[in-house]
Scaffold this motif. Structure first.
Motif, PDB file in Angstrom:
ATOM      1  N   HIS A  68       0.835  -1.204   0.000  1.00 55.51           N
ATOM      2  CA  HIS A  68       0.000   0.000   0.000  1.00 55.51           C
ATOM      3  C   HIS A  68       0.866   1.248   0.000  1.00 55.51           C
ATOM      4  CE1 HIS A  68      -2.798  -3.151   1.214  1.00 55.51           C
ATOM      5  NE2 HIS A  68      -3.709  -2.389   0.629  1.00 55.51           N
ATOM      6  N   HIS A  73      -4.337   4.405   2.767  1.00 55.50           N
ATOM      7  CA  HIS A  73      -4.599   3.377   1.751  1.00 55.50           C
ATOM      8  C   HIS A  73      -4.678   1.996   2.413  1.00 55.50           C
ATOM      9  CE1 HIS A  73      -3.135   1.428  -2.274  1.00 55.50           C
ATOM     10  NE2 HIS A  73      -4.452   1.479  -2.228  1.00 55.50           N
ATOM     11  N   ASN A  77      -8.291  -0.236   2.792  1.00 49.98           N
ATOM     12  CA  ASN A  77      -8.408  -1.570   2.196  1.00 49.98           C
ATOM     13  C   ASN A  77      -8.548  -2.656   3.251  1.00 49.98           C
ATOM     14  OD1 ASN A  77      -8.439  -0.780  -0.477  1.00 49.98           O
ATOM     15  ND2 ASN A  77      -6.252  -1.029  -0.766  1.00 49.98           N
ATOM     16  N   SER A  80     -12.061  -2.490   4.672  1.00 45.90           N
ATOM     17  CA  SER A  80     -13.015  -3.074   3.712  1.00 45.90           C
ATOM     18  C   SER A  80     -12.979  -4.592   3.782  1.00 45.90           C
ATOM     19  CB  SER A  80     -12.686  -2.614   2.289  1.00 45.90           C
ATOM     20  OG  SER A  80     -12.836  -1.227   2.174  1.00 45.90           O
ATOM     21  N   GLY A 124      -1.746  -2.046  -4.037  1.00 44.17           N
ATOM     22  CA  GLY A 124      -2.985  -2.048  -3.272  1.00 44.17           C
ATOM     23  C   GLY A 124      -3.827  -3.281  -3.509  1.00 44.17           C
ATOM     24  N   SER A 125      -4.651  -3.575  -2.522  1.00 41.50           N
ATOM     25  CA  SER A 125      -5.506  -4.761  -2.582  1.00 41.50           C
ATOM     26  C   SER A 125      -6.904  -4.455  -3.107  1.00 41.50           C
ATOM     27  CB  SER A 125      -5.593  -5.395  -1.191  1.00 41.50           C
ATOM     28  OG  SER A 125      -6.076  -4.459  -0.250  1.00 41.50           O
ATOM     29  N   SER A 126      -7.102  -3.257  -3.648  1.00 36.80           N
ATOM     30  CA  SER A 126      -8.442  -2.865  -4.099  1.00 36.80           C
ATOM     31  C   SER A 126      -8.999  -3.792  -5.171  1.00 36.80           C
ATOM     32  CB  SER A 126      -8.428  -1.431  -4.631  1.00 36.80           C
ATOM     33  OG  SER A 126      -7.982  -0.548  -3.652  1.00 36.80           O
TER      34      SER A 126
END
Length: 194
Positions: A68, A73, A77, A80, A124-126
């Motif tokens: 991240h 950020h 994540n 979420s 990122g893990s989005s």
């Protein structure tokens, strides 16, 4: 379904895959942030850099899922994942949940490689989290009995808001979000066909 009432210890016990992913997020963030470590080198080694992937550094299709670009950020994540992951980990079981998460994230990074310029850098893990949203949407469409009406409405609303926010917020990997969502949806569709 999306509210957490477990203690910290219970959460780790009930959702070991999510707990492990968040632990990896934190460890990688610390490794890339602390000045006593070669953080920039670690970040550079793990980030998705399209040019380097094209030159054979294939691990960069997976490692950005755990990296991240800042604490906000990481927090967004991970939060979420804590909200939306547990119900799926419980329903699918550990191996399938991990497969949905990783395949969605990798698919998002492959799409980023194919559609973004060679100099594009992404972390990122989005994409993987959007994959979970996509899986839930597939579930709401093809396995209605697995989600309550309220659960379906909640996930569809949050997924829609998340997609809209993808196009509004700056510095977002739009490609990863959209293709992570599509990948999760398709994985769900394939699983539910069987």
């Amino acid at each position: 379904m999306f509210t957490r009432t477990e203690s910290f210890r219970e959460f780790i016990l009930f959702y070991p895959v999510i707990s492990l992913i968040i632990l990896i997020h934190l460890l990688v963030f610390l490794a890339t942030s602390l000045p006593i470590l070669p953080g920039n080198e670690i970040f550079s080694l793990l980030a998705g850099v399209n040019l380097y992937i094209m030159e054979g550094e294939i691990w960069r299709l997976a490692t950005p899922i755990f990296v991240h670009s800042g604490f906000a950020h990481l927090l967004f994540n991970s939060f979420s994942l804590v909200l939306f992951g547990p119900a799926l980990e419980r329903m699918l079981g550990k191996p399938r949940f991990l497969a949905v998460y990783l395949i969605s994230g990798i698919a998002a990074n492959v799409a980023t490689l194919l559609l973004e310029p060679p100099a594009y850098v992404h972390v990122g893990s989005s994409g993987a989290i959007f994959g979970l949203f996509g899986f839930y949407i597939s579930m709401a469409m093809y396995q209605k009995h697995m989600l309550s009406r309220e659960g379906s409405q909640t996930i569809l609303t949050i997924a829609a808001i998340s997609v809209v926010m993808t196009f509004i917020q700056p510095n977002i990997n739009i490609t990863a979000h959209i293709f992570g969502l599509i990948a999760g949806f398709l994985i769900g569709r394939l699983l539910f066909k069987k």
